[in-house]
Write an enzyme that holds these catalytic residues in place. Structure first.
Site, PDB file in Angstrom:
ATOM      1  N   GLY A   1      65.235  72.247   7.917  1.00 16.52           N
ATOM      2  CA  GLY A   1      64.002  71.628   8.429  1.00 16.52           C
ATOM      3  C   GLY A   1      62.936  71.642   7.336  1.00 16.52           C
ATOM      4  CG  ASP A   2      59.818  68.674   7.451  1.00 16.03           C
ATOM      5  OD1 ASP A   2      59.723  69.462   8.411  1.00 16.03           O
ATOM      6  OD2 ASP A   2      59.392  67.501   7.474  1.00 16.03           O
TER       7      ASP A   2
ATOM      8  CG  ASP B   1      44.354 114.275  15.718  1.00 19.42           C
ATOM      9  OD1 ASP B   1      44.862 114.090  16.843  1.00 19.42           O
ATOM     10  OD2 ASP B   1      45.021 114.394  14.670  1.00 19.42           O
TER      11      ASP B   1
HETATM   12  C1  SPV Z   1      48.701 111.421  13.046  1.00 20.88           C
HETATM   13  O1  SPV Z   1      48.723 110.336  12.458  1.00 20.88           O
HETATM   14  O2  SPV Z   1      47.962 111.643  14.002  1.00 20.88           O
HETATM   15  C2  SPV Z   1      49.586 112.508  12.612  1.00 20.88           C
HETATM   16  C3  SPV Z   1      50.072 112.524  11.233  1.00 20.88           C
HETATM   17  O3  SPV Z   1      49.859 113.386  13.391  1.00 20.88           O
HETATM   18  S1  SPV Z   1      49.004 113.547  10.364  1.00 20.88           S
HETATM   19  O4  SPV Z   1      47.657 113.056  10.532  1.00 20.88           O
HETATM   20  O5  SPV Z   1      49.407 113.525   8.968  1.00 20.88           O
HETATM   21  O6  SPV Z   1      49.125 114.891  10.907  1.00 20.88           O
HETATM   22 MG    MG Z   2      48.769 113.345  15.164  1.00 15.27          MG
END
Ligand code: SPV
Ligand code: MG
Length: 431
Positions: A90-91, A204
């Site tokens: 196909g083109d 986190d």
């Molecule tokens: C995340 O991405 O949340 C991880 C990987 O757990 S690290 O941040 O390297 O622990």
């Molecule tokens: Mg993590």
């Protein structure tokens, strides 16, 4: 009799393919190349039917005389091998990433005077619908969930990039680049606890609750088809983890990675700068066993993440844990490190592979970022995760833009650095 070659990588034959065969048939004997899975997944959509079935389907088509395997996305080898009088396509491959495929066909045909024929690409509504349907099929849980295991079996290394919302999901889904004369793309997505939390302006520390993590997964799944590995932090209480496994499996997540820590989890990149407690082998094994016990499919993977190197507990502890976790049923091992160099990761992988040559190994080269995918693969690594680079590139860009607008009291100065929205929305599919 002249020979005509065309390459197919489709799971569904539509009028566009039939048109190509018709045109080819007018010229001579029609040989269809079936693109191998390995070649297909590097630049095109993931197959929804096995290779053998695709071959059978192509063979059954009126006008097809022979089906051969095309093992490389580039045409050089196959054309050198069968030297067809014509290649027909196909083109639609004159521009965009596929242009390098065209180039390879032109270059190989030129060696002996073969001819390239480009048929007008069929873009009827029904063809568009079929294309969309194929894509949608891949986003269904039963296809997406098993895809990570399929990829581990197919690829030297599964390339995984972080996604934390629809837009980053689209980037992971659609970015295709030409590199080393071939096309490449990411295979899978990592829904990082760090980036998911950061996107919500939260630390986190397992603070973003599971409902919210599921919402992130849903936003990503809504607009993508690639398999997802969820960063499951510690997995929480075993009594809760079993329900998490069921939920993830049902919605089509391919794997959860849980880390062998307990209590208030902090991000691994802090290492021993903050108080972090490693779980006992016995307790963590029990969590793995329970997760595996409740699983309903064979597709879903529970991957055990070992924090021994992060917490400076030594290589022997890391290895002992790895073998225990596999024994408890873990479908993979993630080994993490904060070192600038990959030496301890290599040592771990080599020693692990001396005794276990099949359990997939996952690594996250954030600190030891000079390591290449090829090096990792040569030490037995199966999945590489680029865990936070999208967030870290977007954040400074947004901060700079905010600073500059404030400094200039208007937006003109930043405009040349911004992508026009017209371009951004080309990424977004309309139904
Ligand atoms: C995340 O991405 O949340 C991880 C990987 O757990 S690290 O941040 O390297 O622990
Ligand atoms: Mg993590």
């Amino acid at each position: 009799m002249k020979t005509v070659y065309t390459c197919f990588c489709t799971d569904i034959i539509h009028e566009g393919h039939l048109h190509i065969i018709e045109e080819a048939h007018k010229l001579g004997k029609v040989i269809v190349g079936a693109l191998s899975d390995k070649a297909l997944i590097r630049y095109n959509r993931f197959p929804t039917i096995p290779f053998e079935e695709r071959v059978r389907m192509y063979k059954s088509l009126d006008g097809v005389d022979e089906v051969v395997v095309q093992d490389d996305m580039l045409y050089d080898d196959i054309i050198d091998q069968i030297k067809p009088d014509y290649v027909i396509h196909g083109d639609n491959w004159k521009t965009g990433p596929e242009a390098i495929l065209r180039k390879s066909a032109v270059r190989s045909l030129a060696k002996y005077g073969g001819k390239l024929i480009e048929a007008k690409y069929t873009t009827t509504e029904s063809v568009k619908k079929i294309d969309l349907k194929l894509k949608e099929k891949l986003s269904m849980p039963e296809y997406r969930r098993k895809r990570l295991r399929q990829l581990v079996a197919m690829c030297p290394i599964v390339k995984t990039i972080e996604a934390h919302n629809g837009l980053t999901g689209i980037i992971a889904e659609k970015t295709v680049v030409e590199t080393d004369g071939k096309l490449d793309q990411f295979d899978a997505m990592w829904v990082s606890s760090l980036c998911d939390s950061t996107a919500k302006g939260k630390p986190d520390i397992e603070l973003v609750d599971f409902s919210s993590r599921i919402q992130t997964l849903n936003d990503i799944m809504e607009v993508t088809t690639k398999p997802i590995i969820l960063d499951g932090d510690t997995g929480g209480l075993t009594e809760h983890f079993v329900y998490t496994v069921r939920t993830l499996e049902r919605i089509g997540v391919s794997a959860i990675i849980i880390e062998d820590k307990t209590g208030l989890k902090k991000n691994s990149l802090f290492g021993n700068e903050v108080v972090q407690t490693q779980d006992t082998i016995e307790h963590f094994c029990e969590k793995i066993r329970e997760g595996k016990r409740v699983q309903l499919t064979d597709d879903f993977m529970i991957i055990a993440r070992i924090e021994s190197l992060i917490l400076e507990q030594g290589m022997d502890d890391a290895l002992k844990r790895a073998f225990s976790y596999v024994e408890a049923g873990a479908d993979g091992i993630m080994i993490h490190s904060r070192k600038k160099e990959p030496d301890e990761i290599f040592e771990f992988c080599d020693k692990f592979r001396e005794k276990d040559n099949k359990t997939p190994i996952v690594v996250v080269p954030t600190s030891f970022n000079s390591v290449t995918e090829e090096e990792l693969s040569s030490h037995g690594v199966n999945i590489v995760i680029y865990a936070n680079q999208l967030t870290r590139s977007a954040f400074p860009a947004m901060q700079q833009t905010a600073n500059e607008i404030l400094r200039c009291h208007r937006a003109k100065e930043v405009d040349s650095k911004l992508m026009p929205f017209k371009e951004i929305i080309t990424l977004i599919d309309e139904l």
